[in-house]
Design an enzyme around this catalytic site. Structure first.
Site, PDB file in Angstrom:
ATOM      1  CG  HIS A  56      -1.897  -1.115   1.228  1.00  0.00           C
ATOM      2  ND1 HIS A  56      -2.149  -1.890   2.345  1.00  0.00           N
ATOM      3  CD2 HIS A  56      -2.689  -1.619   0.247  1.00  0.00           C
ATOM      4  CE1 HIS A  56      -3.052  -2.810   2.051  1.00  0.00           C
ATOM      5  NE2 HIS A  56      -3.395  -2.667   0.780  1.00  0.00           N
ATOM      6  CD  GLU A  59      -0.126   0.216   4.547  1.00  0.00           C
ATOM      7  OE1 GLU A  59       0.652  -0.756   4.564  1.00  0.00           O
ATOM      8  OE2 GLU A  59      -1.360   0.107   4.532  1.00  0.00           O
ATOM      9  CG  HIS A 148       1.155  -3.958   5.226  1.00  0.00           C
ATOM     10  ND1 HIS A 148       0.319  -3.569   4.203  1.00  0.00           N
ATOM     11  CD2 HIS A 148       1.697  -5.143   4.826  1.00  0.00           C
ATOM     12  CE1 HIS A 148       0.341  -4.461   3.229  1.00  0.00           C
ATOM     13  NE2 HIS A 148       1.178  -5.435   3.591  1.00  0.00           N
ATOM     14  CD  GLU A 211      -1.135  -3.725   9.212  1.00  0.00           C
ATOM     15  OE1 GLU A 211      -0.771  -2.527   9.123  1.00  0.00           O
ATOM     16  OE2 GLU A 211      -1.668  -4.344   8.271  1.00  0.00           O
TER      17      GLU A 211
END
Length: 328
Positions: A56, A59, A148, A211
């Site tokens: 993405h 990010e 991410h 994450e």
């Protein structure tokens, strides 16, 4: 040249010299955003590692973290001791600072993909790169960390998603991640076609989506908070045995339900800024949809992860999870 790889990739520049020497081995530029590090003599604990970021485009912290590792490698502070494939995923969305251009790249990693366009084309390119890499290093254990950051705050800012697969996660992975200051883990309940799932499902790799805090623009990330994760990445690049900590330091969850957006009138019944892992009590209405109807929490409390009402039709709008015991 390694320190400039990210910038060259985002410019779409193919270096005149696509291979070179670095401390402990050599590097090879396969294509924009696809770099391989090859050790002269793999260490005894070496694994075939895929380290990916920028699936993405907004990010940025993981991209900066990988850039720091490459700079330390070029400076001779770090030496290559394992084969490593370093990937920047969605180059055009990184350039734009947007999550994606036309569709979410992180739902396209499946063989038999029949969609067309820029992101599907990139998915095919990245799948082929991973296939080739793991084939070339078939004698080594396989590992894929897809890095991410989340689009919202979280009660656990640094957490890991374990893709669903028949391949079991080895216990030491949880210990490595705990030592890297990962605070929580979420076990997926079904196939999800993310990049980490691809490596686990098709190549039986140890694979995770990590994450690492909140999505912020370049230059606004607190990389000090990610220093333990940076050390883990460097240990993998050097082929060293990573540091360990008890897995019980992390809080574990398992997905119990997915909220899907089935109609244009889909609505999440809580504030847009609700943090990941917010828990909702039994009887709470969480979603309304003209096609799927209302979703109300049943007898067990549920925690929401990745809520996003603005996804494409037919896409996942949130995961709902229950707390579980740490792995034995």
């Amino acid at each position: 040249m390694l320190a400039d790889w990210i910038e060259l990739s985002l410019e779409g520049t193919v270096p005149t010299e696509r291979a070179g020497r670095t401390t402990g081995g050599r590097f090879l530029f396969h294509a924009p955003g696809i770099l391989e590090l090859i050790s002269d003599t793999p260490a005894s604990d070496a694994q075939a590692c895929v380290l990916s970021a920028g699936i993405h485009g907004n990010e940025t912290a993981p991209i900066e973290l990988l850039g720091s590792c490459l700079a330390r490698l070029e400076a001779g502070i770090l030496a290559v001791g394992a084969p490593v494939l370093v990937i920047l995923g969605n180059l055009e969305s990184i350039r734009r600072g947007e999550r994606y251009v036309t569709t979410n790249l992180n739902r396209l990693f499946r063989r038999g993909l029949d969609e067309e366009g820029m992101e599907p084309g990139r998915a095919w390119e990245l799948m082929a790169a991973v296939d080739d890499f793991f084939t070339r290093h078939a004698e080594l254990p396989r590992l894929h960390y897809d890095l991410h950051t989340a689009i919202r705050d979280s009660h656990y800012p640094r957490f890991v998603v374990e893709p669903f697969s028949e391949t079991a996660t080895r216990p030491e992975q949880w210990e490595w991640l705990a030592a890297a200051n990962i605070q929580a883990a979420l076990h997926q309940h079904r196939h999800s076609w993310t990049f980490s799932h691809y490596s686990k499902h098709y190549h039986q790799a140890q694979a995770f989506t990590l994450e690492l805090g909140r999505a912020l623009p370049f230059g606004h990330n607190d990389l000090a908070a990610l220093a333990p994760m940076g050390r883990l990445l460097e240990e993998l690049i050097s082929g060293r045995q990573p540091a360990r900590a008890p897995a019980s330091q992390m809080t574990f969850f398992r997905v119990a339900h997915e909220l899907m957006r089935e109609s244009e009138s889909f609505l999440l019944c809580f504030a847009d800024d609700t943090p990941n892992f917010t828990e909702f009590a039994p009887g709470t209405r969480l979603a309304e949809d003209a096609e799927a109807g209302n979703f109300v929490v049943g007898e067990q409390p549920l925690s929401v992860v990745f809520p996003n009402a603005n996804v494409e039709l037919g896409a996942r709008a949130a995961l709902l999870a229950t707390r579980v015991e740490p792995p034995a």
